[in-house]
Design a protein around this motif. Structure first.
Motif, PDB file in Angstrom:
ATOM      1  N   GLY A  89       0.796  -1.220   0.000  1.00 31.83           N
ATOM      2  CA  GLY A  89       0.000   0.000   0.000  1.00 31.83           C
ATOM      3  C   GLY A  89       0.828   1.268   0.000  1.00 31.83           C
ATOM      4  N   ALA A  90       2.055   1.172  -0.473  1.00 33.13           N
ATOM      5  CA  ALA A  90       2.956   2.322  -0.509  1.00 33.13           C
ATOM      6  C   ALA A  90       2.897   2.989  -1.875  1.00 33.13           C
ATOM      7  CB  ALA A  90       4.381   1.888  -0.170  1.00 33.13           C
ATOM      8  N   PHE A  91       3.555   4.119  -1.983  1.00 35.28           N
ATOM      9  CA  PHE A  91       3.609   4.855  -3.252  1.00 35.28           C
ATOM     10  C   PHE A  91       5.033   5.327  -3.473  1.00 35.28           C
ATOM     11  CE2 PHE A  91       3.393   8.923  -5.586  1.00 35.28           C
ATOM     12  CZ  PHE A  91       2.819   8.466  -6.767  1.00 35.28           C
ATOM     13  N   LEU A  92       5.543   5.104  -4.678  1.00 34.03           N
ATOM     14  CA  LEU A  92       6.927   5.448  -5.020  1.00 34.03           C
ATOM     15  C   LEU A  92       6.942   6.277  -6.284  1.00 34.03           C
ATOM     16  CD1 LEU A  92      10.053   5.050  -4.860  1.00 34.03           C
ATOM     17  CD2 LEU A  92       9.725   2.911  -6.107  1.00 34.03           C
ATOM     18  N   GLN A  93       7.719   7.367  -6.266  1.00 41.00           N
ATOM     19  CA  GLN A  93       7.879   8.157  -7.473  1.00 41.00           C
ATOM     20  C   GLN A  93       9.278   8.740  -7.539  1.00 41.00           C
ATOM     21  OE1 GLN A  93       4.794  11.167  -6.992  1.00 41.00           O
ATOM     22  NE2 GLN A  93       6.290  12.694  -6.396  1.00 41.00           N
ATOM     23  N   VAL A  94       9.703   9.041  -8.764  1.00 36.96           N
ATOM     24  CA  VAL A  94      10.986   9.715  -8.967  1.00 36.96           C
ATOM     25  C   VAL A  94      10.710  11.055  -9.635  1.00 36.96           C
ATOM     26  CG1 VAL A  94      12.382   7.620  -9.080  1.00 36.96           C
ATOM     27  CG2 VAL A  94      11.303   8.466 -11.166  1.00 36.96           C
ATOM     28  N   LEU A 105       9.125   8.156  -1.268  1.00 31.98           N
ATOM     29  CA  LEU A 105       8.341   7.014  -0.828  1.00 31.98           C
ATOM     30  C   LEU A 105       7.320   7.456   0.205  1.00 31.98           C
ATOM     31  CD1 LEU A 105       7.925   3.845  -0.592  1.00 31.98           C
ATOM     32  CD2 LEU A 105       9.489   3.988   1.375  1.00 31.98           C
ATOM     33  N   TYR A 106       6.050   7.104  -0.008  1.00 28.79           N
ATOM     34  CA  TYR A 106       5.002   7.224   1.005  1.00 28.79           C
ATOM     35  C   TYR A 106       4.708   5.812   1.494  1.00 28.79           C
ATOM     36  CZ  TYR A 106       4.004  11.969  -0.721  1.00 28.79           C
ATOM     37  OH  TYR A 106       4.089  13.277  -1.099  1.00 28.79           O
ATOM     38  N   SER A 107       4.795   5.598   2.797  1.00 33.09           N
ATOM     39  CA  SER A 107       4.594   4.252   3.319  1.00 33.09           C
ATOM     40  C   SER A 107       4.012   4.295   4.728  1.00 33.09           C
ATOM     41  CB  SER A 107       5.928   3.487   3.352  1.00 33.09           C
ATOM     42  OG  SER A 107       5.786   2.202   3.921  1.00 33.09           O
ATOM     43  N   LEU A 108       3.191   3.308   5.049  1.00 34.09           N
ATOM     44  CA  LEU A 108       2.768   3.125   6.430  1.00 34.09           C
ATOM     45  C   LEU A 108       3.979   2.697   7.259  1.00 34.09           C
ATOM     46  CD1 LEU A 108      -0.587   1.176   5.905  1.00 34.09           C
ATOM     47  CD2 LEU A 108      -0.323   3.585   6.526  1.00 34.09           C
ATOM     48  N   ASN A 109       4.054   3.186   8.478  1.00 33.61           N
ATOM     49  CA  ASN A 109       5.201   2.868   9.334  1.00 33.61           C
ATOM     50  C   ASN A 109       5.401   1.367   9.501  1.00 33.61           C
ATOM     51  OD1 ASN A 109       4.172   5.625  10.013  1.00 33.61           O
ATOM     52  ND2 ASN A 109       5.986   5.664  11.305  1.00 33.61           N
ATOM     53  N   LYS A 110       4.298   0.644   9.647  1.00 34.22           N
ATOM     54  CA  LYS A 110       4.410  -0.787   9.927  1.00 34.22           C
ATOM     55  C   LYS A 110       4.973  -1.585   8.758  1.00 34.22           C
ATOM     56  CE  LYS A 110      -0.427  -1.778   8.664  1.00 34.22           C
ATOM     57  NZ  LYS A 110      -1.722  -2.296   9.173  1.00 34.22           N
ATOM     58  N   HIS A 111       5.010  -0.964   7.569  1.00 36.03           N
ATOM     59  CA  HIS A 111       5.528  -1.677   6.401  1.00 36.03           C
ATOM     60  C   HIS A 111       6.916  -1.203   5.977  1.00 36.03           C
ATOM     61  CE1 HIS A 111       1.834  -3.768   6.068  1.00 36.03           C
ATOM     62  NE2 HIS A 111       1.121  -2.786   5.528  1.00 36.03           N
ATOM     63  N   LEU A 112       7.498  -0.272   6.713  1.00 36.97           N
ATOM     64  CA  LEU A 112       8.806   0.263   6.316  1.00 36.97           C
ATOM     65  C   LEU A 112       9.878  -0.816   6.239  1.00 36.97           C
ATOM     66  CD1 LEU A 112       9.004   3.688   8.201  1.00 36.97           C
ATOM     67  CD2 LEU A 112       8.936   3.325   5.717  1.00 36.97           C
ATOM     68  N   GLN A 113       9.790  -1.830   7.086  1.00 37.03           N
ATOM     69  CA  GLN A 113      10.794  -2.895   7.053  1.00 37.03           C
ATOM     70  C   GLN A 113      10.774  -3.641   5.722  1.00 37.03           C
ATOM     71  OE1 GLN A 113       9.893  -6.190   9.722  1.00 37.03           O
ATOM     72  NE2 GLN A 113       7.775  -5.463   9.905  1.00 37.03           N
ATOM     73  N   ALA A 204       9.196  12.912   6.890  1.00 36.38           N
ATOM     74  CA  ALA A 204       8.109  13.687   7.484  1.00 36.38           C
ATOM     75  C   ALA A 204       6.915  12.783   7.748  1.00 36.38           C
ATOM     76  CB  ALA A 204       7.706  14.837   6.570  1.00 36.38           C
ATOM     77  N   GLY A 205       6.239  13.032   8.855  1.00 36.75           N
ATOM     78  CA  GLY A 205       5.074  12.242   9.231  1.00 36.75           C
ATOM     79  C   GLY A 205       5.187  11.830  10.685  1.00 36.75           C
ATOM     80  N   LYS A 206       4.676  10.670  11.003  1.00 35.58           N
ATOM     81  CA  LYS A 206       4.823  10.149  12.362  1.00 35.58           C
ATOM     82  C   LYS A 206       6.167   9.433  12.441  1.00 35.58           C
ATOM     83  CE  LYS A 206       2.347   7.821  16.062  1.00 35.58           C
ATOM     84  NZ  LYS A 206       1.138   7.063  16.473  1.00 35.58           N
ATOM     85  N   VAL A 207       7.182  10.202  12.783  1.00 33.64           N
ATOM     86  CA  VAL A 207       8.557   9.695  12.775  1.00 33.64           C
ATOM     87  C   VAL A 207       8.924   9.279  14.193  1.00 33.64           C
ATOM     88  CG1 VAL A 207      10.956  10.168  12.169  1.00 33.64           C
ATOM     89  CG2 VAL A 207       9.099  11.271  10.882  1.00 33.64           C
ATOM     90  N   GLU A 208       8.881   7.992  14.450  1.00 32.56           N
ATOM     91  CA  GLU A 208       9.209   7.462  15.762  1.00 32.56           C
ATOM     92  C   GLU A 208      10.683   7.071  15.818  1.00 32.56           C
ATOM     93  OE1 GLU A 208       6.330   4.361  15.490  1.00 32.56           O
ATOM     94  OE2 GLU A 208       4.819   5.503  16.615  1.00 32.56           O
ATOM     95  N   PRO A 209      11.239   6.890  17.013  1.00 34.21           N
ATOM     96  CA  PRO A 209      12.656   6.502  17.123  1.00 34.21           C
ATOM     97  C   PRO A 209      13.000   5.271  16.292  1.00 34.21           C
ATOM     98  CG  PRO A 209      11.815   7.134  19.275  1.00 34.21           C
ATOM     99  CD  PRO A 209      10.642   7.123  18.349  1.00 34.21           C
ATOM    100  N   GLN A 210      12.102   4.279  16.296  1.00 34.03           N
ATOM    101  CA  GLN A 210      12.392   3.066  15.538  1.00 34.03           C
ATOM    102  C   GLN A 210      12.390   3.317  14.032  1.00 34.03           C
ATOM    103  OE1 GLN A 210       9.938   3.481  17.767  1.00 34.03           O
ATOM    104  NE2 GLN A 210       8.042   2.390  17.216  1.00 34.03           N
ATOM    105  N   THR A 211      11.668   4.369  13.602  1.00 35.39           N
ATOM    106  CA  THR A 211      11.682   4.739  12.176  1.00 35.39           C
ATOM    107  C   THR A 211      13.077   5.172  11.757  1.00 35.39           C
ATOM    108  OG1 THR A 211       9.388   5.516  12.361  1.00 35.39           O
ATOM    109  CG2 THR A 211      10.627   6.218  10.422  1.00 35.39           C
ATOM    110  N   LEU A 212      13.678   6.050  12.551  1.00 34.36           N
ATOM    111  CA  LEU A 212      15.017   6.539  12.236  1.00 34.36           C
ATOM    112  C   LEU A 212      16.062   5.443  12.397  1.00 34.36           C
ATOM    113  CD1 LEU A 212      14.800  10.054  13.931  1.00 34.36           C
ATOM    114  CD2 LEU A 212      14.576   9.501  11.502  1.00 34.36           C
ATOM    115  N   THR A 213      15.863   4.573  13.362  1.00 28.20           N
ATOM    116  CA  THR A 213      16.788   3.450  13.544  1.00 28.20           C
ATOM    117  C   THR A 213      16.769   2.533  12.331  1.00 28.20           C
ATOM    118  OG1 THR A 213      16.508   3.502  15.951  1.00 28.20           O
ATOM    119  CG2 THR A 213      17.346   1.466  14.985  1.00 28.20           C
TER     120      THR A 213
END
Length: 425
Positions: A89-94, A105-113, A204-213
């Motif tokens: 359910g993500a979106f990618l563009q160049v 990239l637009y992505s839900l946090n839970k799918h970043l992995q 940008a968005g809901k950037v949690e510590p685990q996101t940056l890690t």
């Protein structure tokens, strides 16, 4: 209960508060700026790269390499990349720009992995397959062929070439240029440009510590710089000597007009004041150009002016398409409006309306955290800081008609403007 028979109370905008980013630098040199705001489990991540120095012998490399990043890697085909992104359910563009190119990239946090490794693969292992390259060339040539039938496109290309010369800003692709694209050149360009020392990552968005890690783990350990650094300095700009360009199209029903001049960029002290002057002149629907040439004369459906700002240079331009039979009259009216700005003070009522419009537009543009990140990019890549927006609001609120007439006489010299007409004149 709201009484909808009463208009909302008018309130002046005193100040505008911007979200400022957290900054960290990865061990490989990539800079990460993060904007944490909002409750939705969504992030936008941008990998932004400075374009390599423009090479007139191979003019399309910056654009072509960026456009084909998602056309295949050593492990994934273009279809597999698209399928992986869509599955989560993500979106990618160049996106390609004159100074920078980026992957978003637009992505839900839970799918970043799952989605971040796809981006890492694109930035480290793209291969620009020969079959896709040939398809890209053919498609781009077809698009160019269609675009060159449009008067406004031809006018814009001619104007940019005159104002910016033979640089990345003035370059206009030709059909034969696509045949200069070679796989080996693109791969070499890619390896120089898409390396971490030339990358700015904006989250940008809901950037949690685990996101940056997770971001650091994915883009720090295995992504290394090459021995050849990315050279992003662009050649000096030399504007053309000729000021008038006419491309005749005898059957044209409309003529495209583009008029303007090289001018100061965003780093100059006068730039923000010049933005106010531009707004009065042609920068919004209630501008003088619209009032005269659209509303009063009926020569066009739309006309406007704008300011372009790059690191090396800026430009002021006026653009419209008018009925072919009134092209000369439209140019005369444009000159007339320029001269009025230079000789008559802007009435306070009109200036007050412009002030409110500009401050309201800035405030309205900050609708979410992504907008705050965009405002940051504007100043960061121009080498400015957040004082720029403080100065902007102060300038808009306090500028006087005397200052505007002074600016018009300093920067607007119609006889020295570049004038491009495509159609009939």
């Amino acid at each position: 209960m709201i009484n909808r028979q009463l208009a909302p109370e008018f309130r002046a905008i005193d100040n505008i508060s911007l979200i400022r980013p957290e900054h960290q630098q990865l061990g490989n040199g990539a800079n990460v700026f993060s904007f944490n705001s909002g409750d939705q489990e969504l992030v936008r991540i941008e990998w932004i790269f400075g374009n390599l120095s423009f090479d007139p012998a191979k003019p399309l490399l910056n654009m072509a390499v960026n456009s084909m990043l998602t056309d295949g890697t050593t492990t994934l085909t273009a279809a597999q990349i698209a399928d992986k992104i869509d599955f989560y359910g993500a979106f990618l563009q160049v996106d390609y720009g004159y100074e920078n190119s980026q992957v978003t990239l637009y992505s839900l946090n839970k799918h970043l992995q799952h989605t971040l490794p796809v981006i890492a693969d694109i930035l480290q292992n793209s291969i620009f397959p020969e079959k896709e390259l040939e398809t890209f060339k053919r498609n781009q040539q077809q698009k160019l062929q269609v675009s060159l039938q449009k008067n406004d496109v031809v006018a814009r290309r001619t104007f940019n070439r005159a104002v910016y010369g033979t640089t990345i800003f003035g370059y206009a692709s030709e059909m034969a240029d696509y045949q200069t694209l070679q796989h080996d050149d693109m791969l070499a360009h890619y390896k120089k440009m898409y390396q971490p020392s030339n990358c700015t990552i904006v989250v940008a968005g809901k950037v949690e510590p685990q996101t940056l890690t997770l971001l650091a783990e994915t883009f720090e350990k295995n992504w290394t710089n090459t021995a050849v650094p990315a050279i992003t300095n662009q050649p000096d700009i030399n504007a053309a000597a000729d000021l008038f360009y006419f491309t005749e199209k005898p059957e044209a029903l409309q003529s495209a007009i583009r008029i303007g001049t090289p001018i100061i960029n965003r780093s100059h002290a006068d730039f923000q004041s010049l933005q106010v002057l531009n707004t009065v002149f042609g920068g919004y629907f209630g501008s003088r150009l619209m009032a005269n040439i659209r509303e009063d004369k009926g020569y066009t459906y739309g006309i406007g002016s704008g300011l372009a700002s790059f690191k090396q240079v800026g430009s002021f331009f006026i653009a419209t398409e008018v009925g072919a039979d009134v092209c000369k009259l439209a140019v005369t009216e444009i000159e007339k409006e320029i001269n009025i700005l230079k000789t008559e003070l802007v009435p306070e009522e009109e200036l007050s309306l412009v002030r409110n419009y500009m401050l309201g537009s800035l405030l309205g543009s900050l609708e979410n955290v992504f907008s705050h990140a965009d405002k940051f990019k504007t100043i960061y890549f121009a080498g400015l800081d957040y004082d720029y927006y403080d100065r902007y609001t102060a300038t808009v609120k306090n500028i006087t008609s005397d200052k505007l007439i002074q600016l018009a006489n300093t920067y607007f010299h119609f006889d020295q403007f570049y004038k491009v007409i495509v159609g009939k004149y």
